[in-house]
Design an enzyme around this catalytic site. Structure first.
Site, PDB file in Angstrom:
ATOM      1  N   TRP A  59       1.410   4.191   1.004  1.00  0.00           N
ATOM      2  CA  TRP A  59       1.616   5.252   1.985  1.00  0.00           C
ATOM      3  C   TRP A  59       2.878   5.064   2.824  1.00  0.00           C
ATOM      4  O   TRP A  59       3.095   5.798   3.779  1.00  0.00           O
ATOM      5  CB  TRP A  59       0.420   5.318   2.929  1.00  0.00           C
ATOM      6  CG  TRP A  59      -0.823   5.868   2.325  1.00  0.00           C
ATOM      7  CD1 TRP A  59      -1.827   5.163   1.726  1.00  0.00           C
ATOM      8  CD2 TRP A  59      -1.232   7.236   2.267  1.00  0.00           C
ATOM      9  NE1 TRP A  59      -2.823   6.000   1.300  1.00  0.00           N
ATOM     10  CE2 TRP A  59      -2.488   7.288   1.628  1.00  0.00           C
ATOM     11  CE3 TRP A  59      -0.652   8.436   2.703  1.00  0.00           C
ATOM     12  CZ2 TRP A  59      -3.173   8.475   1.411  1.00  0.00           C
ATOM     13  CZ3 TRP A  59      -1.344   9.618   2.481  1.00  0.00           C
ATOM     14  CH2 TRP A  59      -2.584   9.637   1.850  1.00  0.00           C
ATOM     15  N   TYR A 111       0.872  -1.163   0.000  1.00  0.00           N
ATOM     16  CA  TYR A 111       0.000   0.000   0.000  1.00  0.00           C
ATOM     17  C   TYR A 111       0.909   1.213   0.000  1.00  0.00           C
ATOM     18  O   TYR A 111       1.854   1.285   0.773  1.00  0.00           O
ATOM     19  CB  TYR A 111      -0.922  -0.033   1.220  1.00  0.00           C
ATOM     20  CG  TYR A 111      -2.309   0.467   0.919  1.00  0.00           C
ATOM     21  CD1 TYR A 111      -3.020  -0.043  -0.172  1.00  0.00           C
ATOM     22  CD2 TYR A 111      -2.899   1.451   1.688  1.00  0.00           C
ATOM     23  CE1 TYR A 111      -4.282   0.419  -0.463  1.00  0.00           C
ATOM     24  CE2 TYR A 111      -4.166   1.907   1.407  1.00  0.00           C
ATOM     25  CZ  TYR A 111      -4.869   1.398   0.327  1.00  0.00           C
ATOM     26  OH  TYR A 111      -6.123   1.865   0.029  1.00  0.00           O
TER      27      TYR A 111
END
Length: 789
Positions: free
Chosen positions: A139, A137
């Site tokens: 982030w 992911y």
């Protein structure tokens, strides 16, 4: 020999004991280093060992307090490569039911890399590369080179490919429905929807479904130099813009804008919008010329609103019974919207519901009925306040990035279907008109992100996680992902390396300095993948014979070739940051404005060339859970069908961290009570249960349960409770109650529909009761038992 860490360990890169390190720290002068995070820029002060202070970026008018959590960089760290004991001693597939429950064996890097490389080679040889799932992911870092998702994708592509995921947990349904309505991607739509300068100048009324939560604007993918949402909203207020917040939570619009709060039941936004649409129709206030000229399908939608197909008019009374909003206010609000230049906005959370695609579609239809799409400050916009730079008056611009290569494996899943992938390999599923098959996954490799935070129904995920032969992750901290993997490779944080940082929506580019030496034996993703690539015979393909420093220079040089006026890398390092003049990156030209000005000469890229209020394409899919025009479908659970679980749970983004990152940090811990999250509850609901602020409660349904501390709140409508996401999952055996308060033990793992297959976390019913007995200690930030070889 067993070793159970009871306190944060010091870095093994400095050959001194703890007392000696403390003596060094006392005699070392403090230094400041500049860095960028996904929640802002900071100057970080260190004594050479610990981070002693975190100072906000001087140009940031409203810095996020999350930055203070960086001081916890040495706590809860994975310090050496660690292998789950059964997998270490018995090999792949050994006792998967013990994932998350048994000790780890700490090994040397050479041992870990040899074992990982051998397992990757075994799986791709025996089953094919589609048997490897590459999880990530994006982030993990604001850096452009040390970007975990790019690194793992490049590596897996170099060894023959992998099964991948598409869309994201934030806005999956929006990503899929938007092209069917407007003919371009969701990201492109957001680039051209009205920005805040335009809103302040032209908009008279903002009708905000799900509000514009200021807490969410602390974060931005790639970081942001300035947090501006608060001041931009205040400017709108000062210019006379009126705000209406339609949400179960009053806090979803800041008090400064003096918004009218109209509470509505969660998961009923679509019904309320249909009631507003019917009110416009019955009052003769639809813009029929706009609907005839710029839209297709108005006849179908009009018939549905009047109740022709089902005998149920979607009038204000009908909408009021579903949403809990007074029908008189529904009618009056519809007239106000028609009388004024109105911008309808929807938070990203509104589409994270069962049938969430229809909330976004219905909002577009309502805006079309008003005839204001393509006018300055009018129409419909999505995600204002969802992240910091949505609505920022800056055009998208590309930044340096690591090339990922091409993936020769065609197999993929919608991102929120990870448990289904692992549980149902070989079975078919629907997605946006395609009939696809879940591949059989034998190895999961994860770098960046924590699925045991952002996925729904964590107990089901834990069951699914037992299916592969092997699970591997790169992780700095002993969070739930690390605890549930077979091989854990210690990764550096952004504070332990150099990089170029920035967001393509921001007007800043930053140089990220290394603040401290790597903790323990942590290594960056590029180092790990380079060594694995060498072992698998693709070292030069992966590295192209470049060091980290050479790669950063290379990608920055390619970027600067397209932006010759930007500073050189040496100049950027010296200055620390560069603010891009706004005239260099103006907002993108609006296709909607061009379409409005010339509908035949600038048609949309939909099949009809118009805004599609009815989609023949979607009708052709034949999905019974996604009709071909905006519609209300009763969610699988909501306050209208509540039985033994009479409270609707809102599991929204936390104020004190980004997702689950730095849950063990100062800002996050200050928001907890005894290490547990706070559960917001209305005074009436608390009174019925005999609860007071600070009481320890059990929040539960048939899927799971967790503990939380009561926080009684007037700005929360009755029948609704609120528990933020992001607590590191901390289940107690055998009943599995989460001691830390992670709400995703309660949410249901079902897609929005067969169209988008997005997450539906905001459609969730629970009950709350006082916890009886001795409260268990929260263990989520304590490392597992560690063994030596």
């Amino acid at each position: 020999m067993r070793r159970v860490p009871s306190a944060p360990a010091r870095s093994r890169t400095i050959a001194l004991d703890d007392e000696s390190l403390d003596n060094v720290a006392r005699h070392m002068p403090t230094t400041r280093h500049r860095t960028l995070t996904n929640w802002g820029a900071y100057e970080v002060e260190t004594d050479g060992v610990e981070i002693t202070a975190v100072h906000p970026f001087a140009k940031d008018p409203d810095p996020s307090p999350i930055g203070q959590s960086l001081k916890a960089v040495r706590r809860s760290r994975v310090e050496k490569p660690a292998i789950r004991e059964s997998w270490f001693r018995e090999g792949p597939g050994a006792r998967p039911e013990l994932r998350g429950r048994e000790p780890f064996v700490e090994v040397e890097w050479e041992v870990a890399l040899d074992r990982v490389a051998a397992e990757l080679d075994r799986v791709r040889t025996e089953y094919g590369n589609q048997a490897i799932f590459g999880g990530s992911y994006g982030w993990a870092s604001a850096g452009r080179f040390h970007h975990a998702q790019s690194q793992i994708h490049r590596f897996l592509n170099s060894i023959g490919g992998y099964t991948y995921s598409v869309d994201d947990y934030s806005i999956a349904a929006g990503h899929i429905i938007t092209p069917h309505i407007f003919g371009f991607s969701f990201d492109d739509y957001m680039d051209q929807q009205p920005h805040f300068v335009e809103i302040a100048e032209h908009t008279e009324l903002v009708v905000a479904f799900g509000g514009m939560p200021i807490k969410n604007s602390q974060v931005q993918y790639g970081g942001q130099g300035r947090h501006m949402l608060n001041s931009r909203l205040e400017t709108c207020r000062d210019r006379g813009v009126r705000f209406v917040n339609l949400s179960p939570l009053g806090e979803d619009l800041i008090e400064a804008v003096e918004a009218e709060w109209i509470p509505l039941r969660p998961s009923t936004d679509t019904a309320l919008m249909l009631g507003l649409a019917h009110s416009l129709l019955s009052a003769g206030r639809c813009d029929e010329d706009f609907l005839d000229t710029y839209c297709i399908g108005w006849d179908r939608l009009r018939s549905y609103l009047l109740g022709d197909p089902d005998g149920v008019p979607k009038d204000a009374e009908w909408a009021g019974r579903i949403s809990g909003v007074d029908p008189l206010r529904i009618r009056s609000l519809a007239i106000e919207m028609a009388d004024e230049r109105t911008l309808i906005t929807l938070s990203w959370s509104v589409q994270r519901t069962h049938h969430g695609e229809h909330a976004y579609w219905t909002a577009a239809a309502l805006a079309a009925m008003l005839g204001q799409i393509g006018l300055p400050g009018g129409g419909v916009g999505y995600g204002y306040g969802a992240v910091g730079l949505n609505g920022h008056p800056v055009g998208y611009h590309s930044l340096p990035r690591l090339p990922q290569g091409k993936n020769p494996v065609p197999d993929f899943i919608p991102v929120a279907r990870i448990s289904d992938l692992l549980l149902h390999g070989g079975e078919e599923f629907d997605y946006d008109g395609r009939r696809l098959t879940y591949p059989d996954i034998h190895l999961v490799y994860w770098a960046g992100g924590n699925p045991f935070h952002h996925h729904q129904d964590l107990n089901r995920l834990a069951e699914a996680w037992r299916s592969p032969d092997t699970t591997i992750c790169h992780e700095p901290f002993w969070n739930a992902l690390a605890r549930h993997c077979d091989v854990v490779l210690p990764a550096t944080t952004p504070l332990e390396r150099e990089d170029v940082g920035g967001s393509g929506e921001d007007d800043f580019v930053f140089w990220m300095e290394q603040v401290i030496e790597p903790v323990g034996e942590a290594r960056n993703d590029y180092w790990i993948f380079s060594d694995l690539a060498d072992r698998l015979g693709v070292g030069e393909q992966f590295t192209q014979r470049r060091t980290v420093e050479q790669w950063i220079e290379h990608i920055y040089a390619r970027f600067q070739a397209h932006h010759p006026d930007y500073p050189s890398l040496a100049q950027l390092k010296e200055a620390g940051h560069f603010q891009i003049p706004e005239e260099w990156i103006p907002p993108s030209p609006s296709q909607l404005v061009a379409f409005r000005n010339d509908p035949s000469g600038a048609p949309l890229a939909t099949p009809s060339g118009k805004i599609e209020l009815y989609s023949a394409t979607i009708e052709g899919f034949g999905y019974d859970d996604c009709p071909p025009h905006p519609s209300w479908l009763e969610p699988y659970e909501w306050l209208g069908n509540a039985g033994g679980y009479p409270l609707h749970l809102i599991s929204n983004q936390p104020k004190t961290r980004l997702h689950s990152q730095w849950d063990h940090g100062e800002t996050s811990l200050n928001g907890k009570v005894d290490g547990r999250e706070r559960l917001g509850i209305n005074p009436d609901d608390a009174g019925r249960r005999g609860l007071a602020t600070g009481d320890l409660v059990r929040v539960f349904n048939e899927r799971g349960s967790c503990l939380a501390s009561v926080a009684i709140r007037e700005d929360l409508m009755a029948g609704v409770v609120q528990l933020p996401t992001g607590a590191w999952w901390d289940p107690v055996e055998p009943e599995g109650i989460c001691r830390a308060g992670n709400p995703n033990v309660l949410t249901r793992d079902v897609g929005t529909s067969r169209l988008a297959q997005g997450p539906t976390a905001q459609t969730c019913l629970v009950e709350v009761e006082r916890y009886r007995g001795e409260p268990p200690l929260v263990q989520s930030h304590v490392a597992p038992v560690l063994l030596s070889e």
